[in-house]
Design an enzyme around this catalytic site. Structure first.
Site, mmCIF file in Angstrom:
data_model
loop_
_atom_site.group_PDB
_atom_site.id
_atom_site.type_symbol
_atom_site.label_atom_id
_atom_site.label_comp_id
_atom_site.label_asym_id
_atom_site.label_seq_id
_atom_site.Cartn_x
_atom_site.Cartn_y
_atom_site.Cartn_z
ATOM 1 N N ALA A 16 56.372 44.064 28.620
ATOM 2 C CA ALA A 16 55.058 44.623 28.270
ATOM 3 C C ALA A 16 54.431 43.873 27.104
ATOM 4 O O ALA A 16 53.342 44.232 26.654
ATOM 5 C CB ALA A 16 55.202 46.109 27.951
ATOM 6 N N GLY A 17 55.111 42.849 26.608
ATOM 7 C CA GLY A 17 54.525 42.006 25.548
ATOM 8 C C GLY A 17 54.287 42.741 24.245
ATOM 9 O O GLY A 17 53.258 42.561 23.605
ATOM 10 N N VAL A 38 57.206 35.029 20.115
ATOM 11 C CA VAL A 38 56.448 34.227 21.082
ATOM 12 C C VAL A 38 56.872 34.523 22.531
ATOM 13 O O VAL A 38 56.022 34.664 23.420
ATOM 14 C CB VAL A 38 56.627 32.717 20.771
ATOM 15 C CG1 VAL A 38 55.839 31.858 21.741
ATOM 16 C CG2 VAL A 38 56.208 32.413 19.337
ATOM 17 N N ALA A 39 58.181 34.668 22.763
ATOM 18 C CA ALA A 39 58.641 34.922 24.139
ATOM 19 C C ALA A 39 58.103 36.256 24.632
ATOM 20 O O ALA A 39 57.626 36.368 25.769
ATOM 21 C CB ALA A 39 60.167 34.909 24.187
ATOM 22 N N SER A 40 58.167 37.270 23.794
ATOM 23 C CA SER A 40 57.708 38.613 24.211
ATOM 24 C C SER A 40 56.230 38.585 24.601
ATOM 25 O O SER A 40 55.857 39.084 25.667
ATOM 26 C CB SER A 40 57.948 39.615 23.069
ATOM 27 O OG SER A 40 57.160 40.772 23.222
ATOM 28 N N GLU A 59 65.302 45.284 9.310
ATOM 29 C CA GLU A 59 65.553 44.865 10.699
ATOM 30 C C GLU A 59 67.034 44.620 10.944
ATOM 31 O O GLU A 59 67.426 43.981 11.921
ATOM 32 C CB GLU A 59 64.725 43.609 11.008
ATOM 33 C CG GLU A 59 63.220 43.815 10.853
ATOM 34 C CD GLU A 59 62.524 44.368 12.093
ATOM 35 O OE1 GLU A 59 62.853 43.944 13.204
ATOM 36 O OE2 GLU A 59 61.637 45.240 11.936
ATOM 37 N N ARG A 82 58.800 40.845 8.726
ATOM 38 C CA ARG A 82 59.308 42.192 8.987
ATOM 39 C C ARG A 82 60.248 42.749 7.912
ATOM 40 O O ARG A 82 60.240 43.934 7.623
ATOM 41 C CB ARG A 82 60.055 42.201 10.331
ATOM 42 C CG ARG A 82 59.192 41.827 11.529
ATOM 43 C CD ARG A 82 59.904 42.245 12.800
ATOM 44 N NE ARG A 82 59.413 41.585 13.996
ATOM 45 C CZ ARG A 82 59.890 41.844 15.217
ATOM 46 N NH1 ARG A 82 60.853 42.708 15.386
ATOM 47 N NH2 ARG A 82 59.409 41.205 16.277
ATOM 48 N N HIS A 124 62.866 36.813 12.904
ATOM 49 C CA HIS A 124 64.088 37.242 12.213
ATOM 50 C C HIS A 124 64.814 35.981 11.763
ATOM 51 O O HIS A 124 64.695 34.927 12.400
ATOM 52 C CB HIS A 124 65.035 37.997 13.161
ATOM 53 C CG HIS A 124 64.567 39.361 13.569
ATOM 54 N ND1 HIS A 124 64.633 39.820 14.862
ATOM 55 C CD2 HIS A 124 64.029 40.369 12.836
ATOM 56 C CE1 HIS A 124 64.164 41.055 14.913
ATOM 57 N NE2 HIS A 124 63.781 41.409 13.718
ATOM 58 N N ASP A 180 67.836 35.262 12.225
ATOM 59 C CA ASP A 180 68.792 34.754 13.222
ATOM 60 C C ASP A 180 68.121 33.906 14.304
ATOM 61 O O ASP A 180 68.771 33.481 15.254
ATOM 62 C CB ASP A 180 69.661 35.874 13.808
ATOM 63 C CG ASP A 180 68.905 36.864 14.684
ATOM 64 O OD1 ASP A 180 67.682 36.694 14.876
ATOM 65 O OD2 ASP A 180 69.545 37.817 15.187
ATOM 66 N N ASN A 221 62.218 38.106 26.475
ATOM 67 C CA ASN A 221 61.657 39.049 25.502
ATOM 68 C C ASN A 221 62.043 38.656 24.074
ATOM 69 O O ASN A 221 61.917 39.445 23.145
ATOM 70 C CB ASN A 221 62.144 40.476 25.791
ATOM 71 C CG ASN A 221 61.039 41.350 26.364
ATOM 72 O OD1 ASN A 221 59.854 41.067 26.146
ATOM 73 N ND2 ASN A 221 61.408 42.398 27.073
ATOM 74 N N CYS A 261 71.090 37.994 19.247
ATOM 75 C CA CYS A 261 70.309 39.240 19.157
ATOM 76 C C CYS A 261 71.035 40.382 19.830
ATOM 77 O O CYS A 261 70.884 41.538 19.457
ATOM 78 C CB CYS A 261 68.967 39.105 19.883
ATOM 79 S SG CYS A 261 67.866 37.889 19.197
HETATM 80 O O1 SUG Z 1 62.136 42.919 18.010
HETATM 81 N N1 SUG Z 1 61.734 41.975 21.350
HETATM 82 C C1 SUG Z 1 62.593 42.092 20.193
HETATM 83 C C2 SUG Z 1 63.562 40.953 20.125
HETATM 84 C C3 SUG Z 1 64.602 41.167 19.078
HETATM 85 C C4 SUG Z 1 65.438 39.963 18.853
HETATM 86 N N2 SUG Z 1 66.424 40.225 17.896
HETATM 87 C C5 SUG Z 1 66.903 39.336 16.996
HETATM 88 N N3 SUG Z 1 66.279 38.251 16.711
HETATM 89 N N4 SUG Z 1 67.966 39.656 16.368
HETATM 90 C C6 SUG Z 1 61.775 42.154 18.903
HETATM 91 O O2 SUG Z 1 60.783 41.425 18.803
HETATM 92 C C7 SUG Z 1 60.093 42.818 22.957
HETATM 93 C C8 SUG Z 1 60.070 44.066 23.756
HETATM 94 C C9 SUG Z 1 58.990 44.267 24.726
HETATM 95 O O3 SUG Z 1 57.977 43.603 24.729
HETATM 96 O O4 SUG Z 1 59.230 45.251 25.487
HETATM 97 C C10 SUG Z 1 60.970 43.000 21.753
HETATM 98 O O5 SUG Z 1 60.990 44.077 21.178
#
Ligand code: SUG
Length: 464
Positions: free
Chosen positions: A39-40, A46-48, A194, A231, A267, A269, A382, A388
Site C-alpha cells: 500500500a506504499g 524507497v521500496a515501499s 525504532e 525517525r 534506519h 541497518d 516493502n 529487518c
Molecule cells: O518501517 N516498511 C517498513 C520496513 C522496515 C524495515 N526495517 C528495518 N530497516 N529494520 C518501514 O518502513 C512498508 C509497509 C507498507 O507499505 O505496508 C513498511 O512499513
C-alpha cells in the site's frame, strides 16, 4: 563528535570476567502476516513507496521468511519466531469512530478513508528489527535481560504494533527473575524509537557489550534531512540505554548522515551492520564518520571496520540492493567459527555490490568467510531485508532453557508453519482486497492457530 563518555577500566557491580557465562545470539524472525500487501505506506522508504499498488504474494512471503530463518538455524545459530499481528486492526478503526459489526467497520473505513484502512492492515510487524531494543543480562547492572518495545511513532501504521509486540515478548521470555519488560517510550515527538534497527551490540573489553545507538534527528534545523523523515531521536536512544541499566561508559551515540536519510536510509541497518568486533559500514553512514569509529575503537579491542566506499557502491545502490541490511553472523566454534553474511539476492544481482561482497570475503584482515544469498523478494519490495526481519536476543544457555521453547525453530516447527501457511494464506493480494471482510476472518483463524503452535497463549485483542 558522537556523544560518549571515556571508558573506565573496571565496572562496579559487573560480572567478573571468569564468571561471565557464554552468550549466544538468538535471532527472532517476524513471521509475515496474512495481509502482507503493497500500500506504499512508508514515506522515506524507497521500496515501499515505489511498489505501491503492486500485487503481493502473502503465502510466498511467509515461506521466504521461514526459509531464511531455517537457513540461519542450519548454521548452528539459535533461531526463534515472533508472530504476525492482527490485521486489519479493528480496535484502532473503532477508536477512530468506525462502528457496527466488524464487517461494517471495515466497509465504512474502506468507503470513507481507504488509506486509513490500509494503515490498519499492514503486515509491518514482520520487521522485528523494529520490534524492540534488547540488552543481554551481562551488560545490565541488575544482571537481567531487558526488552523495550519500540513505539514506532513516526509512521501511523507501525505505531499500532508495540502493545502486541510486548505481549509476544512476554509470552516467550516469561521468568521475571531473568527478563525485564519495559513499556514503550512515551509516544512523543522527542522520543521516536525504532528499536534494534538503530542499535548494535559490539563486544568490548572482557566480553562486555559496547552499545552503539544511532539516531537520525538533530536539534539543529540545518543538520536535518530535507526530504525524508528522521525517525529515531537521541533522547529515545538515551532513555533505552538508561532503562536497560547499561554502563554509560559502554554506550556510543552517533547521528546518521542526513543526506543518506534523504537517499532512503530510514534506519541505520540500511547502511551499516555490526557483530562482535566487526563493523561493516558505508563511508557515508554517520554525520561524523571518523569520530564515531574512533569512539567505538576506544571501547572495542581489535575493532575491525570494513568500510565500503561511495566510489564502489553509492548510497542509492546500497539502498536498492540492501547490501548492509545483511545479517552478519558468528558461526559457533563447533561449526568452524568465523563470520558469515546473509544477504538478499538483490545484492548479488547488482554487479558493483556483488563485487564489493567478493572483496570483503576474500580480505584476510576481517573474519568474514562467506556470503549466503537469500530470496526475500516479497519483504524486500516493502523495504525489509534479512536484517529487518530479525530481532537479535543475546542469551545465556540457562536463559535459552527457560524461554518458551515452542517459539524456537525446529525442523518439525518448520513443517508445521509451512502447512499452516498453505491452509490460511492467500497466494495473491491486491491492496483493494483489504476491504474484504473475509480477510479479517482468515487472518484471525490463522493467528489463533499460530498462538497454539508457538505456545503463546492469548496475545491478540480478538482473543481477549
Ligand atoms: O518501517 N516498511 C517498513 C520496513 C522496515 C524495515 N526495517 C528495518 N530497516 N529494520 C518501514 O518502513 C512498508 C509497509 C507498507 O507499505 O505496508 C513498511 O512499513
Amino acid at each position: 563528535m558522537p556523544e560518549s563518555t571515556p571508558e573506565p577500566l573496571t565496572k562496579a557491580g559487573s560480572t567478573s570476567e571468569s564468571a561471565r557465562p557464554t552468550l549466544s545470539e538468538a535471532n527472532f524472525d517476524g513471521i509475515v502476516g496474512p495481509t502482507h500487501n503493497y500500500a506504499g505506506l512508508s514515506f522515506g522508504n524507497v521500496a515501499s513507496t515505489s511498489n505501491e499498488g503492486s500485487v503481493s504474494a502473502p503465502r510466498e512471503a511467509v515461506k521466504q521468511g521461514i526459509a531464511k530463518a531455517a537457513f540461519v538455524a542450519s548454521l548452528g545459530i539459535p533461531q526463534g519466531f515472533l508472530p504476525p499481528h492482527e490485521r486489519p486492526h479493528l480496535p484502532t478503526l473503532r477508536s477512530l469512530g468506525f462502528g457496527g459489526s466488524d464487517a461494517e467497520v471495515i466497509a465504512k473505513a474502506a468507503a470513507e478513508d481507504f488509506l486509513l484502512l490500509a494503515r490498519t492492515c499492514s503486515a509491518s510487524a514482520m520487521w522485528t528489527a523494529n520490534a524492540a531494543t534488547v540488552a543481554p543480562s551481562c551488560d545490565a547492572a541488575d544482571g537481567k535481560v531487558h526488552f523495550t518495545p519500540a513505539n514506532l511513532r513516526s509512521m501511523f501504521h507501525r505505531s499500532i504494533e508495540p502493545s502486541v509486540t510486548g505481549r509476544a515478548l512476554q509470552a516467550i521470555f516469561r521468568d521475571p527473575e531473568r527478563f525485564v519488560h519495559h513499556a514503550p517510550l512515551p509516544s512523543a515527538d522527542a522520543f521516536g524509537d525504532e528499536g534494534a534497527a538503530n542499535h548494535t551490540r559490539l563486544v568490548g573489553h572482557g566480553g562486555r557489550g559496547v552499545h552503539f545507538f544511532v539516531y537520525g534527528r538533530s536539534e539543529r534545523e540545518s543538520e536535518m534531512p530535507k526530504r525524508f523523515p528522521a525517525r529515531q531521536t537521541l533522547l529515545a536512544s538515551q532513555a533505552v540505554a538508561r532503562l536497560h541499566r547499561l554502563d554509560p561508559a559502554s554506550c556510543v551515540f552517533a547521528r546518521q548522515r542526513s543526506e543518506s536519510i534523504d537517499a532512503g536510509v530510514f534506519h541505520n541497518d540500511v547502511i551499516s551492520v555490526g557483530n562482535g568486533n566487526v563493523l561493516l559500514a558505508h563511508e557515508l553512514a554517520f554525520a561524523d564518520q571518523a569520530g564515531t569509529i574512533e569512539a567505538l575503537r576506544q571501547r572495542v579491542p581489535h575493532l575491525v571496520v570494513v568500510t565500503v566506499r561511495a566510489s564502489d557502491v553509492g548510497v542509492e545502490q546500497a539502498v536498492k540492493s540492501y547490501l548492509f541490511n545483511s545479517q552478519l553472523l558468528s558461526i559457533p566454534e563447533s561449526s568452524g567459527g568465523g563470520m558469515v553474511i546473509v544477504a538478499p539476492t538483490e545484492s548479488q544481482e547488482e554487479p558493483a555490490v556483488s563485487a564489493a561482497l567478493d572483496r570483503i570475503v576474500s580480505d584476510p584482515t576481517n573474519p568474514i568467510r562467506a556470503v549466503h544469498f537469500m530470496h526475500l523478494r516479497e519483504s524486500m519490495r516493502n523495504g525489509g531485508g534479512p536484517a529487518c526481519l530479525r530481532l537479535r536476543v543475546q542469551l545465556t544457555d540457562s536463559e535459552i532453557a527457560t524461554a518458551n521453547r515452542s517459539a524456537f525453530y525446529s525442523p518439525d516447527l518448520h513443517r508445521q508453519l509451512d502447512a499452516w501457511a498453505d491452509r490460511h494464506y492467500r497466494t495473491e493480494l491486491r491492496p483493494s482486497e483489504l476491504a474484504d471482510p473475509r480477510l479479517l476472518e482468515e487472518s484471525r483463524t490463522a493467528l489463533d492457530e499460530l498462538t497454539r503452535i508457538l505456545g503463546l497463549g492469548s496475545i491478540y485483542d480478538f482473543q481477549r
